[in-house]
Design a protein around this motif. Sequence first.
Motif: not given
Lengths: 490, 473
Positions: A436-438, A444-447, A463-464
Amino acid sequence: MAERYDAAIIGAGGDGLAAGILLARAGLKTVVVERNPQPGGRLVTRQFQRGFFASPFADDLPPVPADLFWSLDLARHGARVAETSGVFALWPDRAVALDSSAVRRRLADAGRRRAMALANARRIERPVKSWNPLAQRSAMPWPAEDWTHRTLAELATGSADEAAALMAAALTGRAADPLSAGSALLLLAPFQGGTIWRGGLGALMAALADSARAAGTEVSLGREVTDIRSARGRVRAIALADGAEISARAVISTLDLKRTFLTLFPWSELPPPAMKPVVNFRTAGAVARLLIALNAPPVPAVGNLPHGLLRGTLHLAPGARNFVAAHNAWQSGAIAQHLPLTVRVDSATDPSLAPVGGAVMTVTIGAVPHALFDGVWSREKRDGLTNRALSQIEEVFPALASSIVGTELFAPPDIEDVLGATHGDLDGGEIAPDQMFAFRPFADRKAPYTPVEGLYLAGRSATAAPLGGCVAGAVAAEAVIADIAAGKLP
Amino acid sequence: MSGSFDAIVIGGDASGLAAAAYLARAGLKTVLLEKQEALPTTPSPVLHALDPRVVKELKLGRYGLTFVFRDLSLVSLRPGGLPLTVPRDPRHAARSVAALSPADAAALPRYLDTLFTLGRALRPSWWDGRPLSETLAALKPSLRDLAARLRVTSAAAYTASWFETDAMCAALAFDAVRAGFAPTEPGSALALAWGASQEMCGMQAASSLPGRGGLIHALALAAQKAGAEIRTVSTAHSLMLANDRIAGVELTAGERLEAPLVLSSLSRRHTLALAPAAVHGLGTAQRAHAAPMPIGIDLVFGLMRQPDPTDLLLQPGQRNIVADRPEAYTAALAAARLGQVPDELVLELSHPAPDVAVDALASRIQLHVRAWPIPADRAGERDVLTRAVTSTVERIAPGFSHRVASADIVLPHDSDPPSVTRLSASAEERIATVIPGLFLCGRAAEPADAVSCRAARQAARLAIARRPLREPQ
């Protein structure tokens, strides 16, 4: 040479169409490719018995943020929110409404955390190039991260009945242990508890499709994507089952993480370090749905009913011990003795879903394994699950059997077949603290960013996605628009 | 009868003795209360990672403490297959694992290096009581992110992300069990780093026998030499409070001992249960709904000696683990959560060096067994547990059941339900209680289940710093 699009979107579900609308509005040449002959994904409502309509995969969608709802122009295209009455727990001898002040405080707390986490998930952070794979993500703490240590049982407040009902609200359609650390997150991202739409989820889809057409998005139905073609680590085109190839500067996949990377790429094409997190991402498909057509509205056994009971979400005879037992059974591939059941009488909220005098009941069954320990999901096993669920419902609605016109069951493999959700997991991956979250889906990277340049991940694994409806698609679209404007996608 | 002291320590186990020694060394008039007739001992050596500073500061070497063995290699026993041996030295380990899987052998040194780096980086929090947030803030971003990830990942998922064979994943995830957690529980991966930080002291074992050389003996001498009084057959009945502060302890015999400081080596639950009911509600109401997690139990088996030098179980200097695949943890935990003793347990078998075996002369060999998971309320059922352990070992070493001559349960120590939050709690949160002047100093105050005496050292320091000023007379 086929014509070149700015963006190609795989899957015409809520996220895919939302992304399509926003991209077309930004003046980009966009195509949405869908495998099924009609758009929808899980947002469909269909006639399962003559005159009876129900949404097979879910009753509701996590709330669509207000700004997104208006920018998608859904109200003008006919999306209307239905009135519901709340959450109840129902036993053969008593009924409890989840509206005491302690419970409301807890739910408001969860709502606040969800809103903060959602705001964070909607912020776009392009990963920076660095030799150190872990240095890419800003190490800022995420809001609501403190719940990753808490157990659901710890957060379930109020009387014993209320606590059980609160647990049920988080565990609907899932298999999880309410006593293990991090299960509190389920309350943050409930499977059910979002917005109910008038006319079912299909009506919301119709509004989205209308809006997409009006925005100028091309929606290409009945075409299955078989490959994502890439060259030198950059996405070039998508290949379709009919042999056609659509070349695009950016590709947004609304399939889940595993499906996207493990079926659309040749194994040799992705470097092992990029594949490892995908292989290790865990799914936890545990939901089966039972649609029941009734020739008369169901009548509960309890005499003194809370107001608006039938228009609410009803958790049937929840109990912490049953949830633990159901989770254990699910883990070993068995169907639990006491199934976690959540029932909605959709026709009480929206009479258009059933013929006059009739009623539609949808049952969300949790802790149903995707792979049974004793073989495939045969006809007998489906009937067995249906009968076990019905007999449990009858303890609460005694005269139900005599009024049943027909039923239809969707087991996890059916959900996998129709929606392409790995292991029938509609959450796109287990809702666990490390996913979850990060950490969802890449540490290592954000959706929506993925290890492949030009490929953006929307859909349920983003993530969202567990936090809000259509948001994952919108985030991906915004990332594509920003990157094209910045010249990152030649 | 009554008495007045500067500090009272409840419980005469290793942590209690160490706390008493530290308090007495600081010049406080200290009494230690032990309910049994003698200081508690266990019939076999217990694996410790004793804090080297405790050994040095309390001069335990001078009081005769000797370590029986150290640097145990990890061996995963597998039914119908060669055992998987992982020596402490990463290079030897990689060579040994290569037979099973070259990819895992390549990953192992990096895995160990990662955990040891993080374990060393977090030592200021786990060893000296610096708040974790401060320690994290001072770290390199890459380590900080790793710590953030481990805090939410289960040990099973973390090992699975490194290794391809089930045997490796299961063997390495066992460190979470050793620290008292379920390896499938989110957050238990941090226990692997904790295990690494413990291992930096060397995995030593000292005898817990009453005689000279044992840990208890050395600590008791250190405490008495420093001036602490040790009272046996003294059970604390209740805590006395005055002005919302601790004022002393009342014994079951009716004696009232007054002191402005009380340190308890019992669990938080039991310590607070001694307090008047009004206070009791404050501390323990929180986890009311949660059923206790299953616990690990220690057993000692006496085996008939067999003239077989290749006997797998009886190689000294090994920790033998019986958990050949990660599902073994899941299945056993599922059964234990429902209140049953699982058919197949997860076991750690270790064999003390022959010269300390109690009845070595009687042609028996001791096997020390840690069995997990056992429902907390069934921890005393000797026959059931023995049978479950025997049948689990029988699967790996056929004929084992015929060799068992005796089996004893080492009485489970008093513990709180294991919770991964303790790993990231500050020393203050672990040691202090809702009652001013009352501190925990035992295993319940360590970040994870361990006998390191580190919590005792910290608790004694904290207690001395928080000592109320004496009223002028």
